[in-house]
Design a protein around this motif. Structure first.
Motif, mmCIF file in Angstrom:
data_model
loop_
_atom_site.group_PDB
_atom_site.id
_atom_site.type_symbol
_atom_site.label_atom_id
_atom_site.label_comp_id
_atom_site.label_asym_id
_atom_site.label_seq_id
_atom_site.Cartn_x
_atom_site.Cartn_y
_atom_site.Cartn_z
ATOM 1 N N GLU A 185 0.773 -1.241 0.000
ATOM 2 C CA GLU A 185 0.000 0.000 0.000
ATOM 3 C C GLU A 185 0.809 1.298 0.000
ATOM 4 O O GLU A 185 0.249 2.347 -0.302
ATOM 5 N N GLU A 186 2.081 1.244 0.333
ATOM 6 C CA GLU A 186 2.819 2.482 0.576
ATOM 7 C C GLU A 186 3.948 2.695 -0.425
ATOM 8 O O GLU A 186 4.379 1.773 -1.108
ATOM 9 N N HIS A 187 4.450 3.932 -0.449
ATOM 10 C CA HIS A 187 5.693 4.212 -1.165
ATOM 11 C C HIS A 187 6.839 3.612 -0.362
ATOM 12 O O HIS A 187 6.930 3.829 0.852
ATOM 13 N N VAL A 188 7.738 2.884 -1.040
ATOM 14 C CA VAL A 188 8.879 2.269 -0.360
ATOM 15 C C VAL A 188 10.125 2.485 -1.222
ATOM 16 O O VAL A 188 10.104 2.241 -2.431
ATOM 17 N N ALA A 189 11.213 2.926 -0.602
ATOM 18 C CA ALA A 189 12.490 3.053 -1.315
ATOM 19 C C ALA A 189 12.904 1.673 -1.821
ATOM 20 O O ALA A 189 12.761 0.678 -1.114
ATOM 21 N N ILE A 190 13.424 1.616 -3.043
ATOM 22 C CA ILE A 190 13.642 0.331 -3.709
ATOM 23 C C ILE A 190 14.617 -0.580 -2.959
ATOM 24 O O ILE A 190 14.377 -1.779 -2.816
ATOM 25 N N MET A 191 15.716 -0.025 -2.437
ATOM 26 C CA MET A 191 16.667 -0.870 -1.702
ATOM 27 C C MET A 191 16.030 -1.438 -0.441
ATOM 28 O O MET A 191 16.257 -2.587 -0.070
ATOM 29 N N CYS A 192 15.215 -0.644 0.200
ATOM 30 C CA CYS A 192 14.489 -1.087 1.383
ATOM 31 C C CYS A 192 13.487 -2.187 1.006
ATOM 32 O O CYS A 192 13.379 -3.208 1.683
ATOM 33 N N ALA A 193 12.788 -1.980 -0.092
ATOM 34 C CA ALA A 193 11.778 -2.957 -0.525
ATOM 35 C C ALA A 193 12.395 -4.326 -0.760
ATOM 36 O O ALA A 193 11.834 -5.358 -0.349
ATOM 37 N N TYR A 194 13.551 -4.378 -1.414
ATOM 38 C CA TYR A 194 14.196 -5.672 -1.671
ATOM 39 C C TYR A 194 14.526 -6.397 -0.365
ATOM 40 O O TYR A 194 14.318 -7.603 -0.237
ATOM 41 N N MET A 195 15.060 -5.654 0.595
ATOM 42 C CA MET A 195 15.409 -6.267 1.877
ATOM 43 C C MET A 195 14.153 -6.707 2.644
ATOM 44 O O MET A 195 14.157 -7.742 3.323
ATOM 45 N N LEU A 196 13.075 -5.922 2.532
ATOM 46 C CA LEU A 196 11.841 -6.306 3.208
ATOM 47 C C LEU A 196 11.263 -7.594 2.630
ATOM 48 O O LEU A 196 10.620 -8.372 3.346
ATOM 49 N N MET A 197 11.494 -7.841 1.358
ATOM 50 C CA MET A 197 11.050 -9.103 0.757
ATOM 51 C C MET A 197 11.783 -10.286 1.401
ATOM 52 O O MET A 197 11.197 -11.335 1.667
ATOM 53 N N HIS A 198 13.098 -10.106 1.669
ATOM 54 C CA HIS A 198 13.860 -11.129 2.402
ATOM 55 C C HIS A 198 13.293 -11.302 3.804
ATOM 56 O O HIS A 198 13.134 -12.426 4.288
ATOM 57 N N PHE A 199 13.015 -10.185 4.452
ATOM 58 C CA PHE A 199 12.493 -10.219 5.821
ATOM 59 C C PHE A 199 11.201 -11.031 5.886
ATOM 60 O O PHE A 199 10.984 -11.805 6.824
ATOM 61 N N LEU A 200 10.364 -10.898 4.868
ATOM 62 C CA LEU A 200 9.097 -11.636 4.838
ATOM 63 C C LEU A 200 9.301 -13.129 4.628
ATOM 64 O O LEU A 200 8.621 -13.949 5.235
ATOM 65 N N GLN A 201 10.236 -13.485 3.768
ATOM 66 C CA GLN A 201 10.353 -14.875 3.321
ATOM 67 C C GLN A 201 11.329 -15.717 4.140
ATOM 68 O O GLN A 201 11.140 -16.923 4.270
ATOM 69 N N ASP A 202 12.369 -15.104 4.673
ATOM 70 C CA ASP A 202 13.418 -15.869 5.347
ATOM 71 C C ASP A 202 13.104 -16.045 6.824
ATOM 72 O O ASP A 202 12.791 -15.071 7.507
ATOM 73 N N LYS A 203 13.212 -17.274 7.308
ATOM 74 C CA LYS A 203 12.964 -17.529 8.734
ATOM 75 C C LYS A 203 13.930 -16.727 9.592
ATOM 76 O O LYS A 203 13.579 -16.155 10.606
ATOM 77 N N GLU A 204 15.188 -16.704 9.174
ATOM 78 C CA GLU A 204 16.191 -15.876 9.824
ATOM 79 C C GLU A 204 16.605 -14.808 8.811
ATOM 80 O O GLU A 204 17.337 -15.104 7.862
ATOM 81 N N PRO A 205 16.144 -13.563 8.972
ATOM 82 C CA PRO A 205 16.354 -12.534 7.951
ATOM 83 C C PRO A 205 17.811 -12.267 7.571
ATOM 84 O O PRO A 205 18.092 -11.867 6.455
#
Length: 202
Positions: A176-196
């Protein structure tokens, strides 16, 4: 072959300036190109030094006893006249180590302290932010944040909200929000990886 024959500085601002590049393109025609740079002196442009010293630092940190929340800032940015989610970040000062800069910036923007992860340099290596228009590059550091969030260290010119986001909130932000691209990529890892931070153990 492309060739830059002349570089001139067009503005005189404290943190960002516009430069005009003159030369020839790959077929020998006149080239006029414009770039923005953080450097204050033309001799320090990366096209001249051929070095990639980081202008800035990005801090990817986890928070909480379970380390299940990520530290973000929701910041107003003039370029879009709106708010955007980012990692805490800032400029590396003259003579400052980029890791020290990251610890300082996290404290200033969020009031939190950082326990650094000793990551391989390949993961901290500076990356170019938007190389079509600027030579700005940022290094990334990683760690665990602690303490009580506070805005006391923020500058008057900054409009920053501190966000400690769990996975559900991260999903909402990405949708839903504006997200800086480098941040967005890392947040995708945060969502998917058990240990970020598992990717740092390669």
């Amino acid at each position: 072959m492309k060739k830059i024959s002349e570089v001139s500085r067009l503005t005189d601002n404290p943190h960002l300036n516009l430069y005009h590049l003159k030369g020839t393109n790959r077929v020998g025609k006149t080239l006029n190109y414009y770039i923005a740079s953080r450097v204050k002196n033309m001799e320090r442009l990366k096209l001249k030094t051929k070095r990639n010293d980081p202008d800035g630092i990005i801090v990817y940190s986890l928070y909480g006893e379970k380390r299940d929340r990520v530290v973000l800032v929701r910041q107003y940015r003039y370029s879009i006249d709106d708010y955007i989610y980012e990692f805490p970040a800032g400029l590396v000062e003259e003579g400052e180590d980029y890791r020290e800069a990251g610890i300082r910036e996290l404290k200033e923007e969020t009031g939190l302290s950082l326990e650094l992860i000793d990551a391989d340099l390949m993961f901290e290596k500076p990356g170019f932010m938007s190389v079509g228009m600027t030579d700005e590059s940022c290094a990334t550091i990683y760690g665990y944040a602690s303490g009580t969030p506070s805005k006391k260290g923020q500058e008057d010119s900054e409009e920053i909200e501190i966000v400690l986001a769990d996975r559900e909130e991260v999903k909402r932000i990405l949708k839903e929000e504006h997200v800086a691209i480098m941040c967005a990529y890392m947040l995708m890892h945060f969502l998917q990886d058990k240990e970020p931070f598992d990717f740092l153990n390669l």
